[in-house]
Design a protein around this motif. Structure first.
Motif, PDB file in Angstrom:
ATOM      1  N   SER A   1      31.229  27.502  31.510  1.00  0.00           N
ATOM      2  CA  SER A   1      30.213  28.025  30.582  1.00  0.00           C
ATOM      3  C   SER A   1      28.827  27.944  31.209  1.00  0.00           C
ATOM      4  O   SER A   1      27.845  27.644  30.542  1.00  0.00           O
ATOM      5  CB  SER A   1      30.255  27.253  29.264  1.00  0.00           C
ATOM      6  OG  SER A   1      30.109  25.863  29.511  1.00  0.00           O
ATOM      7  N   GLY A   2      28.761  28.216  32.511  1.00  0.00           N
ATOM      8  CA  GLY A   2      27.463  28.291  33.189  1.00  0.00           C
ATOM      9  C   GLY A   2      26.944  29.714  33.119  1.00  0.00           C
ATOM     10  O   GLY A   2      27.394  30.529  32.300  1.00  0.00           O
ATOM     11  N   GLY A   3      26.011  30.025  34.005  1.00  0.00           N
ATOM     12  CA  GLY A   3      25.353  31.321  33.959  1.00  0.00           C
ATOM     13  C   GLY A   3      26.319  32.485  34.040  1.00  0.00           C
ATOM     14  O   GLY A   3      26.297  33.389  33.191  1.00  0.00           O
ATOM     15  N   PHE A   4      27.217  32.463  35.019  1.00  0.00           N
ATOM     16  CA  PHE A   4      28.060  33.646  35.198  1.00  0.00           C
ATOM     17  C   PHE A   4      29.135  33.738  34.104  1.00  0.00           C
ATOM     18  O   PHE A   4      29.413  34.821  33.596  1.00  0.00           O
ATOM     19  CB  PHE A   4      28.684  33.665  36.593  1.00  0.00           C
ATOM     20  CG  PHE A   4      29.047  35.065  37.017  1.00  0.00           C
ATOM     21  CD1 PHE A   4      28.156  36.107  36.857  1.00  0.00           C
ATOM     22  CD2 PHE A   4      30.295  35.341  37.567  1.00  0.00           C
ATOM     23  CE1 PHE A   4      28.487  37.414  37.240  1.00  0.00           C
ATOM     24  CE2 PHE A   4      30.632  36.643  37.960  1.00  0.00           C
ATOM     25  CZ  PHE A   4      29.734  37.677  37.790  1.00  0.00           C
TER      26      PHE A   4
ATOM     27  N   SER B   1      34.978  24.995  28.591  1.00  0.00           N
ATOM     28  CA  SER B   1      34.333  24.164  29.614  1.00  0.00           C
ATOM     29  C   SER B   1      34.933  22.770  29.562  1.00  0.00           C
ATOM     30  O   SER B   1      35.356  22.293  28.500  1.00  0.00           O
ATOM     31  CB  SER B   1      32.822  24.081  29.380  1.00  0.00           C
ATOM     32  OG  SER B   1      32.260  23.074  30.206  1.00  0.00           O
TER      33      SER B   1
ATOM     34  N   GLU C   1      28.114  20.438  27.041  1.00  0.00           N
ATOM     35  CA  GLU C   1      27.731  21.823  27.339  1.00  0.00           C
ATOM     36  C   GLU C   1      28.184  22.750  26.192  1.00  0.00           C
ATOM     37  O   GLU C   1      27.401  23.563  25.690  1.00  0.00           O
ATOM     38  CB  GLU C   1      28.450  22.223  28.645  1.00  0.00           C
ATOM     39  CG  GLU C   1      27.870  23.360  29.407  1.00  0.00           C
ATOM     40  CD  GLU C   1      28.541  23.498  30.804  1.00  0.00           C
ATOM     41  OE1 GLU C   1      27.827  23.371  31.797  1.00  0.00           O
ATOM     42  OE2 GLU C   1      29.765  23.717  30.887  1.00  0.00           O
TER      43      GLU C   1
ATOM     44  N   PRO D   1      32.063  26.862  39.940  1.00  0.00           N
ATOM     45  CA  PRO D   1      31.625  26.707  41.338  1.00  0.00           C
ATOM     46  C   PRO D   1      32.800  26.345  42.248  1.00  0.00           C
ATOM     47  O   PRO D   1      33.713  25.608  41.854  1.00  0.00           O
ATOM     48  CB  PRO D   1      30.598  25.567  41.261  1.00  0.00           C
ATOM     49  CG  PRO D   1      30.120  25.567  39.842  1.00  0.00           C
ATOM     50  CD  PRO D   1      31.294  26.009  39.021  1.00  0.00           C
TER      51      PRO D   1
ATOM     52  N   PHE E   1      35.032  23.091  42.585  1.00  0.00           N
ATOM     53  CA  PHE E   1      35.824  22.559  41.476  1.00  0.00           C
ATOM     54  C   PHE E   1      36.957  23.488  41.025  1.00  0.00           C
ATOM     55  O   PHE E   1      37.624  23.237  40.023  1.00  0.00           O
ATOM     56  CB  PHE E   1      34.901  22.245  40.283  1.00  0.00           C
ATOM     57  CG  PHE E   1      33.700  21.449  40.707  1.00  0.00           C
ATOM     58  CD1 PHE E   1      33.845  20.167  41.203  1.00  0.00           C
ATOM     59  CD2 PHE E   1      32.427  22.000  40.656  1.00  0.00           C
ATOM     60  CE1 PHE E   1      32.742  19.428  41.635  1.00  0.00           C
ATOM     61  CE2 PHE E   1      31.323  21.282  41.085  1.00  0.00           C
ATOM     62  CZ  PHE E   1      31.483  19.993  41.572  1.00  0.00           C
TER      63      PHE E   1
ATOM     64  N   LYS F   1      40.502  21.867  40.935  1.00  0.00           N
ATOM     65  CA  LYS F   1      40.626  20.912  39.824  1.00  0.00           C
ATOM     66  C   LYS F   1      40.846  21.653  38.493  1.00  0.00           C
ATOM     67  O   LYS F   1      41.741  21.300  37.705  1.00  0.00           O
ATOM     68  CB  LYS F   1      39.327  20.071  39.758  1.00  0.00           C
ATOM     69  CG  LYS F   1      39.240  19.109  38.613  1.00  0.00           C
ATOM     70  CD  LYS F   1      37.951  18.285  38.690  1.00  0.00           C
ATOM     71  CE  LYS F   1      37.137  18.458  37.433  1.00  0.00           C
ATOM     72  NZ  LYS F   1      35.844  17.788  37.434  1.00  0.00           N
TER      73      LYS F   1
ATOM     74  N   GLY G   1      34.399  33.030  41.674  1.00  0.00           N
ATOM     75  CA  GLY G   1      33.728  32.024  42.505  1.00  0.00           C
ATOM     76  C   GLY G   1      33.562  32.536  43.937  1.00  0.00           C
ATOM     77  O   GLY G   1      34.341  33.371  44.412  1.00  0.00           O
ATOM     78  N   LYS G   2      32.528  32.014  44.598  1.00  0.00           N
ATOM     79  CA  LYS G   2      32.238  32.449  45.970  1.00  0.00           C
ATOM     80  C   LYS G   2      32.123  31.224  46.855  1.00  0.00           C
ATOM     81  O   LYS G   2      31.127  30.511  46.803  1.00  0.00           O
ATOM     82  CB  LYS G   2      30.938  33.258  45.988  1.00  0.00           C
ATOM     83  CG  LYS G   2      31.061  34.581  45.217  1.00  0.00           C
ATOM     84  CD  LYS G   2      29.743  35.305  45.099  1.00  0.00           C
ATOM     85  CE  LYS G   2      29.925  36.615  44.324  1.00  0.00           C
ATOM     86  NZ  LYS G   2      28.656  37.279  44.025  1.00  0.00           N
TER      87      LYS G   2
ATOM     88  N   SER H   1      25.755  40.803  41.582  1.00  0.00           N
ATOM     89  CA  SER H   1      25.924  40.703  40.117  1.00  0.00           C
ATOM     90  C   SER H   1      25.298  39.426  39.571  1.00  0.00           C
ATOM     91  O   SER H   1      26.009  38.556  39.074  1.00  0.00           O
ATOM     92  CB  SER H   1      27.417  40.746  39.778  1.00  0.00           C
ATOM     93  OG  SER H   1      28.139  39.780  40.549  1.00  0.00           O
TER      94      SER H   1
ATOM     95  N   ALA I   1      23.986  36.833  37.177  1.00  0.00           N
ATOM     96  CA  ALA I   1      24.316  36.601  35.775  1.00  0.00           C
ATOM     97  C   ALA I   1      23.188  37.068  34.856  1.00  0.00           C
ATOM     98  O   ALA I   1      23.437  37.681  33.804  1.00  0.00           O
ATOM     99  CB  ALA I   1      24.563  35.107  35.569  1.00  0.00           C
TER     100      ALA I   1
ATOM    101  N   ARG J   1      20.090  31.097  43.682  1.00  0.00           N
ATOM    102  CA  ARG J   1      19.815  29.660  43.836  1.00  0.00           C
ATOM    103  C   ARG J   1      19.845  29.263  45.314  1.00  0.00           C
ATOM    104  O   ARG J   1      19.135  28.361  45.733  1.00  0.00           O
ATOM    105  CB  ARG J   1      20.823  28.839  43.027  1.00  0.00           C
ATOM    106  CG  ARG J   1      20.539  28.915  41.535  1.00  0.00           C
ATOM    107  CD  ARG J   1      21.668  28.394  40.718  1.00  0.00           C
ATOM    108  NE  ARG J   1      22.869  29.195  40.919  1.00  0.00           N
ATOM    109  CZ  ARG J   1      23.956  29.085  40.191  1.00  0.00           C
ATOM    110  NH1 ARG J   1      24.010  28.217  39.216  1.00  0.00           N
ATOM    111  NH2 ARG J   1      25.004  29.844  40.427  1.00  0.00           N
TER     112      ARG J   1
ATOM    113  N   THR K   1      23.594  24.364  41.532  1.00  0.00           N
ATOM    114  CA  THR K   1      24.703  24.902  42.321  1.00  0.00           C
ATOM    115  C   THR K   1      24.152  25.720  43.497  1.00  0.00           C
ATOM    116  O   THR K   1      23.639  26.820  43.311  1.00  0.00           O
ATOM    117  CB  THR K   1      25.599  25.803  41.434  1.00  0.00           C
ATOM    118  OG1 THR K   1      26.038  25.040  40.312  1.00  0.00           O
ATOM    119  CG2 THR K   1      26.797  26.326  42.190  1.00  0.00           C
TER     120      THR K   1
ATOM    121  N   GLU L   1      25.853  26.941  46.667  1.00  0.00           N
ATOM    122  CA  GLU L   1      27.137  26.962  47.373  1.00  0.00           C
ATOM    123  C   GLU L   1      26.986  27.151  48.882  1.00  0.00           C
ATOM    124  O   GLU L   1      27.845  26.738  49.652  1.00  0.00           O
ATOM    125  CB  GLU L   1      28.041  28.025  46.748  1.00  0.00           C
ATOM    126  CG  GLU L   1      28.519  27.597  45.359  1.00  0.00           C
ATOM    127  CD  GLU L   1      29.273  28.672  44.621  1.00  0.00           C
ATOM    128  OE1 GLU L   1      28.740  29.783  44.487  1.00  0.00           O
ATOM    129  OE2 GLU L   1      30.398  28.409  44.164  1.00  0.00           O
TER     130      GLU L   1
END
Ligand SMILES: NC(=O)c1ccc[n+]([C@@H]2O[C@H](COP(=O)([O-])OP(=O)(O)OC[C@H]3O[C@@H](n4cnc5c(N)ncnc54)[C@H](O)[C@@H]3O)[C@@H](O)[C@H]2O)c1
Length: 333
Positions: free
Chosen positions: A9-12, A31, A36, A79, A82, A85, A104-105, A135, A137, A252, A275, A277
């Motif tokens: 539930s982050g930006g993207f 999430s 959050e 990200p 994770f 996991k 994810g990238k 793209s 977010a 970022r 984040t 990356e």
């Protein structure tokens, strides 16, 4: 209408959820972090990452992963560090007909695996499509015209995702080179960090253009060595994403680079921005490039700045004074 789960539930994640909800899909956002989700339930807005973007009541916000069990599409907006996991946590709750989408990238540390490979190891029964391209977010959530690439080894799944998630503001191109698409997305973050560093140091457009062009050269060099197709790197997930991330204040990686270029220690800059990356990826890709014998001079210098405390000026000077060579390589483009 499809039932769509967004993991993260982050930006993207929120931007994709808002977009899918606006196009009449039934959307659930999950999430691992209850604080959050609680904040989003109360505010119905992600004030920090997507200020002004309303999260409608029709979007279900959950922390119980079993709530995704009837979803047709499961989108990973997590990200890269994770992803394994979360894939392990989600695996028992994903129905066998569902299609997984990775947004994810990055690459997994130690194994050097692409994120679709990581997800496949944890959720082997479901087709996986990776979406990548320019793209941000912040712009997807506002409905600004955006184009991305959807790549998979499973053509039916690829076209299904193209069909279900495309809309008048989000155009998806299909591509069967998932290796090239995922590597373009992961590796551009390294170059964006360097672009930010040069901006922070006060260098100009010549330097930025040089970094982007030579950056794409080394991205493609490694990408082709690992099985990607040369032309993929001149597409949305290659040069398209590189342009957006090296030039935008939404990036970022670039923002962290700017702080480093102004003199902040790298670890401190990364902690401040969140984040980033490219910071992790530079170290992974440096090891990978050495292992497969591919020259990646920009990545190597960034690694030396991050890990060996080389000064940026020294790194730049060494890059500029490498042995003279031809610009074009036969092996790609
Ligand atoms: N933000 C963008 O504009 C954008 C655009 C395209 C692709 N992406 C990619 O999407 C992925 C997610 O990006 P983002 O900007 O939404 O990231 P983010 O930092 O906002 O985090 C996303 C979410 O992942 C979950 N998460 C984070 N750390 C976790 C952990 N330790 N354990 C479990 N869950 C965790 C949380 O729910 C968090 O809100 C990244 O790989 C990024 O490269 C981002």
């Amino acid at each position: 209408m499809s039932k769509i789960a967004v993991l993260g539930s982050g930006g993207f994640g929120i931007s994709l959820a808002v977009m899918a909800d606006a196009h009449d899909h039934e959307v659930t956002v999950w999430s691992a972090f209850s604080d959050e989700i609680e904040m989003l339930r109360i505010e119905r807005e992600h004030k920090k990452l997507l200020p002004g973007v309303k999260i409608r009541e029709s979007i279900d916000l959950i922390t119980d992963i079993s709530g995704i069990c009837d979803c047709d599409i499961v989108i990973f907006a997590i990200p890269s560090s994770f992803v394994r996991k979360i894939a392990k946590i989600a695996a028992p709750h994903i129905k066998k007909e569902a299609i997984i989408v990775n947004t994810g990238k990055g690459l997994e540390d130690d194994t050097f695996k692409r994120l679709s490979e990581v997800i496949f190891e944890e959720i082997p029964a479901n087709p996986i499509v990776s979406i990548s391209g320019p793209s941000h977010a912040e712009e997807v959530a506002l409905g600004y015209p955006t184009t991305v690439t959807a790549a998979s080894t499973d053509r039916d799944a690829m076209y299904y995702i193209q069909d279900k998630l495309s809309n008048e503001a989000f155009r998806i191109y299909a591509c069967d080179d998932i290796v090239g698409v995922e590597l373009g997305g992961a590796l551009k973050n390294i170059i964006a960090l360097c672009a930010g560093i040069c901006d922070g140091m006060g260098y100009g457009d010549n330097t930025k253009a040089a970094l982007m062009t030579r950056g794409l050269t080394e991205i493609a060099r490694l990408g082709v060595k690992l099985g990607g197709r040369p032309e993929t790197f001149s597409g949305l997930s290659g040069i398209g994403d590189l342009i957006v991330t090296c030039t935008s204040m939404h990036s970022r990686n670039r923002r962290a680079g700017m702080l480093i270029g102004r003199g902040m220690p790298p670890a401190e800059a990364v902690a401040q921005v969140g984040t980033v990356e490219g910071y992790v990826c530079a170290k992974i890709v440096w090891k990978l490039a050495k292992e497969v014998g591919v020259s990646m001079p920009i990545t190597e210098k960034l690694y030396e700045v991050f890990v060996e405390n080389k000064s940026i000026k020294q790194a730049l000077s060494e890059l500029m004074q490498r042995p003279k060579c031809h610009e074009m390589e036969k092996s790609w483009l």
